[in-house]
Write an enzyme that holds these catalytic residues in place. Structure first.
Site: not given
Length: 354
Positions: A36, A191, A198, A201, A207
């Site tokens: 991370e 995205c 899209c 997606c 959205c």
């Protein structure tokens, strides 16, 4: 809506998500935490080889806590944002000292570690302990900002707070580990910042940005501000043994704690550098030979670096300085060096002077 959002995302992740990243293997809190921190402002493809080398050298939190700082920085060299590496070791020392080497499964205690913010702490809880915890890294911000058409730059408090509300709302109670990876993957693979896909997606139907054909508006851009321009001489001082002089940077600030090259005021002309080295470092040098300059961009300014080679007659003058050391080039490359300095020391157009 929360269940629908999460369920659609998870179906996509089961088929198209990334399931074999190095930090997915033996998913301990330590391994998740290191990944991370490395992934902050750095893409997965760049991180993977660094992560693998880092884990090979520092397989657990104790080995990281006990390692020489130069060793840690050398394994970070090239990743940039070196405060991350310094905080990583500080946090490792704290985990060993305060928690016996076991990362606490508590949001507040994780956030209290150096370099660990709200989203990173949540990622550790979700990924390592499978606790319900909402994350909000750059990819997730982009997904949520588009899905809910949240206007404004996420660096603004009001915008960030709205995105956190949506992140909390959509995070499910089951399979949190997979959900957090799924929403990060969606942002990274579908995205995307420019030209989002899209058509593939799983969240496209709900959205708002997609419905309005306004994907490019979200998230809002950071207000542009011209970066200042700075210039410096970086001198490659070489002694009769073929060693170069390195100088450790101050612990905080740009390249904090790393070994670099001595810098001189850009107001000096090239013919004045030898005298400047004698005045500031006590070294008797031959005439400077300027090399090709280049520009390095930091997050908040551009630095024009003008390198110059100088031969040093006597290296003993700097022996009593803790922030200076003579190193052969191959030895220097094993230290924590900023990427531009590493490139300078390995450039083929820099033969030995003596």
């Amino acid at each position: 809506m929360s269940e629908t959002f999460a369920a659609r995302l998870m179906r996509w992740y089961n088929r198209h998500g990334r399931h074999d990243l190095p930090w997915h293997q033996d998913r301990t809190a330590y391994r998740v935490w290191v990944s991370e921190i490395m992934l902050q402002q750095t893409q997965v493809a760049t991180v993977i080889p660094y992560y693998q080398a880092f884990m090979s050298r520092f397989p657990d939190v104790a080995s990281l806590a006990e390692a020489p700082v130069d060793d840690v920085l050398s394994h970070w060299s090239g990743l940039g944002y070196y405060a991350r590496a310094r905080n990583l070791q500080k946090a490792a020392k704290q985990v060993v000292a305060d928690y016996g080497g076991a990362f606490p499964a508590d949001q507040d205690k994780l956030e209290a570690l150096p370099g660990v913010g709200r989203s990173t702490a949540a990622a550790i809880l979700a990924q390592a302990y499978d606790q319900r915890a909402a994350i909000l890294d750059g990819n997730v911000k982009r997904v949520l900002a588009r899905y809910h058409a949240v206007p404004g730059w996420p660096g603004q408090t009001a915008v960030l707070n709205r995105l956190w509300q949506y992140a909390e709302k959509h995070t499910p109670k089951q399979r949190v580990r997979d959900y957090t990876q799924a929403i990060m993957d969606l942002g990274a693979l579908v995205c995307t910042r420019s030209r989002p896909d899209c058509g593939h997606c799983p969240l496209a139907d709900g959205c708002l940005a997609n419905a309005r054909n306004e994907q490019a508006l979200y998230p809002g851009s950071k207000p542009k501000k011209a970066k200042p321009e700075k210039t410096t001489w970086m001198v490659i001082l070489e002694d009769r043994k073929g060693r170069v002089l390195l100088q450790r940077r101050p612990p905080s600030g740009i390249w904090g704690g790393l070994w670099s090259l001595p810098e001189l005021d850009p107001a000096y002309g090239s013919e004045e550098l030898a005298q400047a080295c004698e005045d500031e470092l006590g070294l008797s040098c031959g005439q400077a030979r300027p090399l090709g300059g280049f520009r390095h961009t930091f997050s908040h300014y551009h630095l024009h670096i003008q390198p110059a080679l100088l031969a040093v007659a006597d290296a003993a003058a700097v022996a009593d300085r803790d922030d200076l050391r003579w190193s052969h080039r191959d030895e220097a490359l094993s230290l924590g060096l900023p990427a531009p300095i590493r490139s300078l020391l390995t450039a083929p157009e820099q033969p030995a002077l003596l």
